[in-house]
Design an enzyme around this catalytic site. Sequence first.
Site, PDB file in Angstrom:
ATOM      1  CE  LYS A 111       1.098 -11.178   9.722  1.00  0.00           C
ATOM      2  NZ  LYS A 111       2.351  -9.887   9.487  1.00  0.00           N
ATOM      3  CE  LYS A 192      -4.060  -8.934   4.433  1.00  0.00           C
ATOM      4  NZ  LYS A 192      -3.866  -8.073   5.494  1.00  0.00           N
ATOM      5  CE  LYS A 195       4.169  -5.662   1.859  1.00  0.00           C
ATOM      6  NZ  LYS A 195       4.600  -4.988   3.373  1.00  0.00           N
TER       7      LYS A 195
HETATM    8  P1  AMP Z   1       1.535  -4.337   4.779  1.00  0.00           P
HETATM    9  O1  AMP Z   1       1.905  -5.132   3.578  1.00  0.00           O
HETATM   10  O2  AMP Z   1       0.838  -5.228   6.012  1.00  0.00           O
HETATM   11  O3  AMP Z   1       2.966  -3.651   5.303  1.00  0.00           O
HETATM   12  O4  AMP Z   1       0.652  -3.363   4.347  1.00  0.00           O
HETATM   13  C1  AMP Z   1       0.992  -1.872   4.068  1.00  0.00           C
HETATM   14  C2  AMP Z   1      -0.261  -0.976   3.482  1.00  0.00           C
HETATM   15  O5  AMP Z   1      -1.003  -1.712   2.501  1.00  0.00           O
HETATM   16  C3  AMP Z   1      -1.004  -1.044   4.793  1.00  0.00           C
HETATM   17  O6  AMP Z   1      -1.899   0.350   4.876  1.00  0.00           O
HETATM   18  C4  AMP Z   1      -2.185  -2.048   4.697  1.00  0.00           C
HETATM   19  O7  AMP Z   1      -3.495  -1.873   4.931  1.00  0.00           O
HETATM   20  C5  AMP Z   1      -2.258  -2.105   2.903  1.00  0.00           C
HETATM   21  N1  AMP Z   1      -2.674  -3.452   2.350  1.00  0.00           N
HETATM   22  C6  AMP Z   1      -2.099  -4.457   2.433  1.00  0.00           C
HETATM   23  N2  AMP Z   1      -2.556  -5.431   1.707  1.00  0.00           N
HETATM   24  C7  AMP Z   1      -3.684  -4.871   1.244  1.00  0.00           C
HETATM   25  C8  AMP Z   1      -4.872  -5.447   0.269  1.00  0.00           C
HETATM   26  N3  AMP Z   1      -4.897  -6.592  -0.171  1.00  0.00           N
HETATM   27  N4  AMP Z   1      -5.811  -4.450   0.037  1.00  0.00           N
HETATM   28  C9  AMP Z   1      -5.757  -3.127   0.479  1.00  0.00           C
HETATM   29  N5  AMP Z   1      -4.552  -2.615   0.923  1.00  0.00           N
HETATM   30  C10 AMP Z   1      -3.900  -3.417   1.563  1.00  0.00           C
END
Ligand code: AMP
Length: 328
Positions: A111, A192, A195
Amino acid sequence: MKRVFSGVQPTGNIHLGNYLGALKQFVELQDDHECIYCIVDEHAITVPQDPKALREHILDVAALYLAVGVDPKKSIVFVQSDVPGHAELGWVLTCQSYTGELSRMTQFKDKSKNKESAPTGLFTYPVLMAADILLYDTDIVPVGNDQKQHIELCRDIATRVNNKYKKTFVIPEGRYLKEGARIMALDDPTKKMSKSAENIHSRISLLDDPAKIKKSIMKATTDSDGVVKFDVENKPGISNLLNIYSVLSGISVEDLEAKYEGKGYGDFKKDLVEVTVEALAPIRSRYEEIRHSEELIEILKDGAQRADAIAQKTMARVKDHFGLGLGR
Ligand code: AMP
Ligand code: TRP
């Protein structure tokens, strides 16, 4: 009963990766665990946020928690900044962490790459995450496996404190799903699903309508040999789609390979569109019902009270063990 804690950042575009990696586990765990699910708004401000949009996104994510099946009668659902203990414990733990170990966090490196300077909060973010977890004497943390390094850091910090002071923290464990632990971007299966990616067809958001879902899946990057086979190394695109298909339908990857033997990617993708649309439709309609309801606000207020009661007990113990305050 073992205690579970996890959090999701209040940003838009909660996608299939979030759902299959994290949210799906939240629902599975709530029957036989004491679950606490947080919307981590203090994490979100480690990068610039528009205040109005942030507020809306807090409610978006809260409504999505409920829409995927988190049940406020079984689980505590609340907003991080409503419980002061997170920031308070975050500071105490910041004093117990080292700049060296934080410099090794890959998420920070990613980041802050190509930026002239990065906010200090982005650097200390994993310490706040450790505070979130340790504040509730958490046993299990269900997350996608991109969070593994942060969970390990949390365990290191907790162990360090326990060795240095009186035993203060429960040492938590990460819980990662084998399938779905890492869902890849549809346009580039070496990255991956995220968002923040600019291309909206790189992800399927939980609230996408059927037309958008269809377009994103039909456009998804595959390869030229036309065989539906799971092989992450050589066929990352089709392997990712197989993974998604399998978790959403409950059909094993081997059975899917057999089902599509001799058929092309077109047929496979068409069916995947159907499976995805069907899986997301009830989530979308429940979301619409809850998102603007007074009930949602009440659930979050009640959740914050219940979370705060637990957090205050932990903070009293931490202050006692560290010799902070007057102790009476
Ligand atoms: P975040 O979007 O970073 O707030 O992630 C929220 C949850 O979603 C966390 O537990 C991440 O590990 C999971 N997560 C985010 N992106 C992925 C992805 N591409 N595949 C699987 N899990 C994800
Ligand atoms: N860092 C996590 C993410 O980006 C979100 C998060 C914050 C979290 N605090 C947490 C996850 C505590 C689990 C437990 O996905």
